[in-house]
Design a protein around this motif. Sequence first.
Motif, short mmCIF file in Angstrom:
data_model
loop_
_atom_site.label_atom_id
_atom_site.label_comp_id
_atom_site.label_asym_id
_atom_site.label_seq_id
_atom_site.Cartn_x
_atom_site.Cartn_y
_atom_site.Cartn_z
N GLN A 24 73.72 58.23 6.86
CA GLN A 24 73.34 56.83 7.06
C GLN A 24 73.13 56.53 8.54
O GLN A 24 73.77 57.12 9.40
CB GLN A 24 74.44 55.90 6.55
N VAL A 25 72.24 55.61 8.78
CA VAL A 25 71.96 55.16 10.13
C VAL A 25 72.59 53.80 10.32
O VAL A 25 72.52 52.95 9.42
CB VAL A 25 70.44 55.07 10.36
N GLN A 26 73.19 53.59 11.46
CA GLN A 26 73.71 52.26 11.73
C GLN A 26 73.60 51.93 13.21
O GLN A 26 73.55 52.81 14.07
CB GLN A 26 75.16 52.11 11.26
N LEU A 27 73.56 50.63 13.47
CA LEU A 27 73.56 50.10 14.82
C LEU A 27 74.86 49.34 15.03
O LEU A 27 75.22 48.50 14.19
CB LEU A 27 72.37 49.16 15.04
N VAL A 28 75.53 49.61 16.13
CA VAL A 28 76.81 48.97 16.40
C VAL A 28 76.78 48.33 17.77
O VAL A 28 76.59 49.01 18.78
CB VAL A 28 77.98 49.98 16.32
N GLU A 29 76.95 46.99 17.78
CA GLU A 29 77.00 46.27 19.05
C GLU A 29 78.44 46.17 19.55
O GLU A 29 79.39 46.18 18.77
CB GLU A 29 76.47 44.84 18.88
N SER A 30 78.58 46.04 20.86
CA SER A 30 79.88 45.81 21.48
C SER A 30 79.67 45.10 22.80
O SER A 30 78.55 45.02 23.31
CB SER A 30 80.61 47.14 21.69
N GLY A 31 80.76 44.56 23.34
CA GLY A 31 80.71 43.95 24.65
C GLY A 31 80.73 42.44 24.67
O GLY A 31 80.74 41.83 25.74
N PHE A 77 66.33 60.83 14.08
CA PHE A 77 65.36 61.72 14.70
C PHE A 77 64.75 61.07 15.93
O PHE A 77 64.55 61.71 16.95
CB PHE A 77 64.26 62.09 13.70
N SER A 78 64.46 59.78 15.81
CA SER A 78 63.80 59.08 16.91
C SER A 78 64.09 57.59 16.84
O SER A 78 64.15 57.03 15.75
CB SER A 78 62.30 59.31 16.86
N VAL A 79 64.26 56.98 18.00
CA VAL A 79 64.41 55.53 18.11
C VAL A 79 63.20 54.99 18.85
O VAL A 79 62.94 55.42 19.98
CB VAL A 79 65.70 55.15 18.85
N LYS A 90 63.72 56.38 12.86
CA LYS A 90 63.40 57.28 11.76
C LYS A 90 64.35 58.47 11.80
O LYS A 90 64.83 58.87 12.86
CB LYS A 90 61.95 57.70 11.75
N TYR A 91 64.66 59.01 10.61
CA TYR A 91 65.69 60.02 10.48
C TYR A 91 65.15 61.43 10.36
O TYR A 91 65.91 62.39 10.30
CB TYR A 91 66.62 59.71 9.31
N SER A 92 63.82 61.58 10.34
CA SER A 92 63.24 62.92 10.34
C SER A 92 61.83 62.83 10.89
O SER A 92 61.24 61.75 10.96
CB SER A 92 63.22 63.52 8.93
N SER A 93 61.27 63.98 11.24
CA SER A 93 59.92 63.98 11.81
C SER A 93 58.89 63.53 10.81
O SER A 93 57.85 63.00 11.18
CB SER A 93 59.57 65.38 12.32
N GLY A 94 59.17 63.69 9.51
CA GLY A 94 58.20 63.32 8.50
C GLY A 94 58.38 61.94 7.92
O GLY A 94 57.58 61.49 7.11
N SER A 95 59.43 61.24 8.37
CA SER A 95 59.69 59.90 7.81
C SER A 95 58.96 58.83 8.62
O SER A 95 58.42 59.09 9.69
CB SER A 95 61.19 59.62 7.79
N TYR A 96 58.96 57.64 8.08
CA TYR A 96 58.38 56.50 8.78
C TYR A 96 59.49 55.77 9.53
O TYR A 96 60.66 55.85 9.18
CB TYR A 96 57.74 55.53 7.78
#
Length: 121
Positions: free
Chosen positions: A1-8, A29-31, A100-106
């Motif tokens: 799973q992908v997640q974004l976590v804020e702090s501060g 894979f890429s942001v 995206k989580y792989s080179s072939g994903s969107y």
Amino acid sequence: QVQLVESGGGLVQPGGSLRLSCAASGSIFSVNTMYWYRQAPGKEREWVATITRSGGRNYADSVKGRFTISRDNANNTMYLQMDSLKPEDTAIYYCNADLKYSSGSYYMNYWGQGTQVTVSS
């Protein structure tokens, strides 16, 4: 799973500074483009700032000259340096990013859970 976590987030007096962080974790894979949004009590969520992968930046007029967005591509992390804070900056700040989580994903869009910023004396 992908997640974004804020702090501060936290409580700061008017005129003070805070630095928010947003870390993307999981099988990434890429942001691509990353964003900060905020939502004040009783108001709709509003866009604050954008940073592209190559470092291009844009800001809402309300924060221009006071906030600085930056990112560390090697660590999939984004920052928001907030200076000269005003009471009207009080809001929950959300991280948003196209990942995206792989080179072939969107690229898909993800939100973090938010971090509270309160500007008050």
